[in-house]
Scaffold this motif. Structure first.
Motif, PDB file in Angstrom:
ATOM      1  N   GLY A  23       0.984  -1.323   0.092  1.00 32.73           N
ATOM      2  CA  GLY A  23       0.248   0.020   0.146  1.00 32.73           C
ATOM      3  C   GLY A  23       0.726   1.015   0.021  1.00 32.73           C
ATOM      4  O   GLY A  23       0.061   2.553  -0.021  1.00 32.73           O
ATOM      5  N   ASP A  24       2.068   1.188  -0.043  1.00 34.10           N
ATOM      6  CA  ASP A  24       3.162   2.275   0.034  1.00 34.10           C
ATOM      7  C   ASP A  24       3.452   2.585  -1.497  1.00 34.10           C
ATOM      8  O   ASP A  24       4.301   1.682  -2.026  1.00 34.10           O
ATOM      9  CB  ASP A  24       4.365   1.812   0.942  1.00 34.10           C
ATOM     10  CG  ASP A  24       5.060   3.206   0.859  1.00 34.10           C
ATOM     11  OD1 ASP A  24       5.059   4.270  -0.003  1.00 34.10           O
ATOM     12  OD2 ASP A  24       6.060   3.332   1.762  1.00 34.10           O
ATOM     13  N   PRO A  25       2.897   3.378  -2.271  1.00 36.75           N
ATOM     14  CA  PRO A  25       3.246   3.640  -3.496  1.00 36.75           C
ATOM     15  C   PRO A  25       4.615   3.839  -4.066  1.00 36.75           C
ATOM     16  O   PRO A  25       5.241   3.384  -5.123  1.00 36.75           O
ATOM     17  CB  PRO A  25       2.640   4.775  -3.901  1.00 36.75           C
ATOM     18  CG  PRO A  25       1.706   5.155  -2.969  1.00 36.75           C
ATOM     19  CD  PRO A  25       2.053   4.496  -1.912  1.00 36.75           C
ATOM     20  N   SER A  26       5.578   4.125  -2.891  1.00 35.30           N
ATOM     21  CA  SER A  26       7.098   4.206  -3.527  1.00 35.30           C
ATOM     22  C   SER A  26       7.704   2.879  -3.272  1.00 35.30           C
ATOM     23  O   SER A  26       8.746   2.802  -3.848  1.00 35.30           O
ATOM     24  CB  SER A  26       7.701   4.890  -2.219  1.00 35.30           C
ATOM     25  OG  SER A  26       7.551   4.459  -0.928  1.00 35.30           O
ATOM     26  N   HIS A  27       7.094   1.770  -3.060  1.00 38.87           N
ATOM     27  CA  HIS A  27       7.427   0.412  -3.078  1.00 38.87           C
ATOM     28  C   HIS A  27       7.089  -0.111  -4.502  1.00 38.87           C
ATOM     29  O   HIS A  27       7.416  -1.233  -4.861  1.00 38.87           O
ATOM     30  CB  HIS A  27       7.014  -0.599  -2.147  1.00 38.87           C
ATOM     31  CG  HIS A  27       7.458  -0.088  -0.939  1.00 38.87           C
ATOM     32  ND1 HIS A  27       7.091  -0.503   0.411  1.00 38.87           N
ATOM     33  CD2 HIS A  27       8.944   0.421  -0.448  1.00 38.87           C
ATOM     34  CE1 HIS A  27       7.552   0.167   1.222  1.00 38.87           C
ATOM     35  NE2 HIS A  27       8.822   0.476   0.930  1.00 38.87           N
ATOM     36  N   ALA A  28       6.152   0.576  -5.189  1.00 40.63           N
ATOM     37  CA  ALA A  28       5.600  -0.132  -6.498  1.00 40.63           C
ATOM     38  C   ALA A  28       6.805  -0.477  -7.599  1.00 40.63           C
ATOM     39  O   ALA A  28       6.524  -1.631  -8.179  1.00 40.63           O
ATOM     40  CB  ALA A  28       4.594   0.986  -7.154  1.00 40.63           C
ATOM     41  N   THR A  29       7.789   0.273  -7.809  1.00 37.86           N
ATOM     42  CA  THR A  29       8.832  -0.141  -8.721  1.00 37.86           C
ATOM     43  C   THR A  29       9.536  -1.347  -8.203  1.00 37.86           C
ATOM     44  O   THR A  29      10.056  -2.048  -9.060  1.00 37.86           O
ATOM     45  CB  THR A  29       9.861   1.006  -8.916  1.00 37.86           C
ATOM     46  OG1 THR A  29      10.158   1.377  -7.682  1.00 37.86           O
ATOM     47  CG2 THR A  29       9.091   2.233  -9.365  1.00 37.86           C
ATOM     48  N   HIS A  30       9.282  -1.807  -7.050  1.00 41.62           N
ATOM     49  CA  HIS A  30      10.001  -2.988  -6.542  1.00 41.62           C
ATOM     50  C   HIS A  30       9.301  -4.129  -6.705  1.00 41.62           C
ATOM     51  O   HIS A  30       9.807  -5.289  -6.779  1.00 41.62           O
ATOM     52  CB  HIS A  30      10.168  -3.075  -5.101  1.00 41.62           C
ATOM     53  CG  HIS A  30      11.034  -1.823  -4.633  1.00 41.62           C
ATOM     54  ND1 HIS A  30      11.131  -1.072  -3.500  1.00 41.62           N
ATOM     55  CD2 HIS A  30      12.033  -0.870  -5.338  1.00 41.62           C
ATOM     56  CE1 HIS A  30      11.841  -0.187  -3.331  1.00 41.62           C
ATOM     57  NE2 HIS A  30      12.416   0.023  -4.533  1.00 41.62           N
ATOM     58  N   TRP A  31       7.919  -4.202  -6.905  1.00 44.80           N
ATOM     59  CA  TRP A  31       7.036  -5.451  -6.965  1.00 44.80           C
ATOM     60  C   TRP A  31       6.382  -5.510  -8.470  1.00 44.80           C
ATOM     61  O   TRP A  31       5.859  -6.364  -8.882  1.00 44.80           O
ATOM     62  CB  TRP A  31       6.262  -5.751  -5.943  1.00 44.80           C
ATOM     63  CG  TRP A  31       5.301  -4.936  -5.388  1.00 44.80           C
ATOM     64  CD1 TRP A  31       5.410  -3.796  -4.749  1.00 44.80           C
ATOM     65  CD2 TRP A  31       3.989  -4.942  -5.881  1.00 44.80           C
ATOM     66  NE1 TRP A  31       4.071  -3.310  -4.466  1.00 44.80           N
ATOM     67  CE2 TRP A  31       3.192  -4.038  -5.125  1.00 44.80           C
ATOM     68  CE3 TRP A  31       3.171  -5.705  -6.605  1.00 44.80           C
ATOM     69  CZ2 TRP A  31       1.874  -3.784  -5.305  1.00 44.80           C
ATOM     70  CZ3 TRP A  31       1.643  -5.876  -6.473  1.00 44.80           C
ATOM     71  CH2 TRP A  31       1.108  -4.865  -5.966  1.00 44.80           C
ATOM     72  N   TYR A  32       6.104  -4.249  -8.927  1.00 45.63           N
ATOM     73  CA  TYR A  32       5.621  -4.116 -10.464  1.00 45.63           C
ATOM     74  C   TYR A  32       6.510  -3.927 -11.467  1.00 45.63           C
ATOM     75  O   TYR A  32       7.260  -3.306 -11.445  1.00 45.63           O
ATOM     76  CB  TYR A  32       4.535  -3.061 -10.492  1.00 45.63           C
ATOM     77  CG  TYR A  32       3.183  -3.037  -9.840  1.00 45.63           C
ATOM     78  CD1 TYR A  32       2.159  -3.505 -10.696  1.00 45.63           C
ATOM     79  CD2 TYR A  32       2.877  -2.273  -8.789  1.00 45.63           C
ATOM     80  CE1 TYR A  32       0.833  -3.514 -10.178  1.00 45.63           C
ATOM     81  CE2 TYR A  32       1.496  -2.530  -8.085  1.00 45.63           C
ATOM     82  CZ  TYR A  32       0.616  -2.936  -9.130  1.00 45.63           C
ATOM     83  OH  TYR A  32      -0.685  -2.673  -8.508  1.00 45.63           O
ATOM     84  N   ALA A  33       6.437  -5.268 -12.266  1.00 47.98           N
ATOM     85  CA  ALA A  33       7.661  -4.989 -13.501  1.00 47.98           C
ATOM     86  C   ALA A  33       7.804  -4.215 -14.299  1.00 47.98           C
ATOM     87  O   ALA A  33       8.622  -3.650 -14.808  1.00 47.98           O
ATOM     88  CB  ALA A  33       7.535  -6.408 -14.241  1.00 47.98           C
ATOM     89  N   ASN A  34       6.226  -3.577 -14.762  1.00 49.56           N
ATOM     90  CA  ASN A  34       6.235  -2.496 -15.662  1.00 49.56           C
ATOM     91  C   ASN A  34       6.159  -1.063 -15.200  1.00 49.56           C
ATOM     92  O   ASN A  34       5.872  -0.270 -15.951  1.00 49.56           O
ATOM     93  CB  ASN A  34       4.852  -3.043 -16.611  1.00 49.56           C
ATOM     94  CG  ASN A  34       5.252  -4.298 -17.187  1.00 49.56           C
ATOM     95  OD1 ASN A  34       6.355  -4.504 -17.828  1.00 49.56           O
ATOM     96  ND2 ASN A  34       4.164  -5.083 -17.397  1.00 49.56           N
ATOM     97  N   ILE A  35       6.165  -0.977 -13.756  1.00 53.85           N
ATOM     98  CA  ILE A  35       6.159   0.399 -13.458  1.00 53.85           C
ATOM     99  C   ILE A  35       7.464   0.984 -13.254  1.00 53.85           C
ATOM    100  O   ILE A  35       8.402   0.473 -12.434  1.00 53.85           O
ATOM    101  CB  ILE A  35       5.481   0.578 -12.114  1.00 53.85           C
ATOM    102  CG1 ILE A  35       3.958   0.440 -12.130  1.00 53.85           C
ATOM    103  CG2 ILE A  35       5.210   1.964 -11.370  1.00 53.85           C
ATOM    104  CD1 ILE A  35       3.194   0.365 -11.106  1.00 53.85           C
ATOM    105  N   ASP A  36       7.824   2.084 -13.963  1.00 53.55           N
ATOM    106  CA  ASP A  36       9.224   2.498 -14.096  1.00 53.55           C
ATOM    107  C   ASP A  36       9.391   3.619 -13.035  1.00 53.55           C
ATOM    108  O   ASP A  36      10.505   3.805 -12.595  1.00 53.55           O
ATOM    109  CB  ASP A  36       9.437   3.084 -15.373  1.00 53.55           C
ATOM    110  CG  ASP A  36       9.574   2.068 -16.406  1.00 53.55           C
ATOM    111  OD1 ASP A  36      10.020   1.093 -16.218  1.00 53.55           O
ATOM    112  OD2 ASP A  36       9.365   2.533 -17.670  1.00 53.55           O
ATOM    113  N   SER A  37       8.422   4.357 -12.569  1.00 50.42           N
ATOM    114  CA  SER A  37       8.753   5.404 -11.691  1.00 50.42           C
ATOM    115  C   SER A  37       7.179   5.706 -10.915  1.00 50.42           C
ATOM    116  O   SER A  37       6.259   5.781 -11.705  1.00 50.42           O
ATOM    117  CB  SER A  37       9.286   6.746 -12.247  1.00 50.42           C
ATOM    118  OG  SER A  37       8.474   7.209 -13.182  1.00 50.42           O
TER     119      SER A  37
END
Length: 145
Positions: A23-37
């Protein structure tokens, strides 16, 4: 045609841990392969009304969009929505206990594609389902390591 894809996974970590990380958007790039930033437009912490800029890749295209948090129940549910672009979408996370120290996380994406996206909706839904499964598996590996 509406695209509505829900995928879930059981993670061997308590709800509070899974929800705090996913739920912390700052971690999204760590577990979503297609999110760059991900960049905050509003000031953290996350709350209803927070806005965040995402840059992602999907089906070979670069997508830049802004999510607004429309619902947030810490440890239980997060719902974000974007209205701009060729594919306005709502993304929701649901965290539920799945036994002692385990969490069922459901990732749901739904939206109403416009233009060519409307014709390609079945292909988009299949691609989303495939990517969501990979992303949740990656999240599971990160949190269970």
């Amino acid at each position: 045609m509406t695209v509505d894809v829900a995928t879930d996974i059981v993670i061997d970590r308590p709800c509070a841990v899974v929800a705090a990380y996913a739920g912390d958007p700052s971690h999204a790039t760590h577990w979503y392969a297609n999110i760059d930033s991900v960049e905050w437009r509003s000031e953290p912490p996350l709350r209803v009304g927070s806005t965040l800029d995402f840059v992602a890749r999907f089906l070979g295209r670069r997508l830049a969009y802004t999510y607004e948090v429309i619902e947030f129940l810490p440890g239980e549910r997060l719902v974000m929505r974007t209205a701009q672009g060729p594919f306005p979408m709502e993304t929701s996370y649901l965290w539920q206990p799945a036994g002692e120290g385990r969490t069922r996380m459901t990732l749901r994406n739904r939206g109403e594609p416009a233009g060519f996206g409307r014709i390609a909706a079945p292909v988009m839904a299949a691609a989303m389902r495939r990517e969501n499964r990979k992303d949740l598996a990656r999240l599971k590996r990160v949190l269970e390591a």
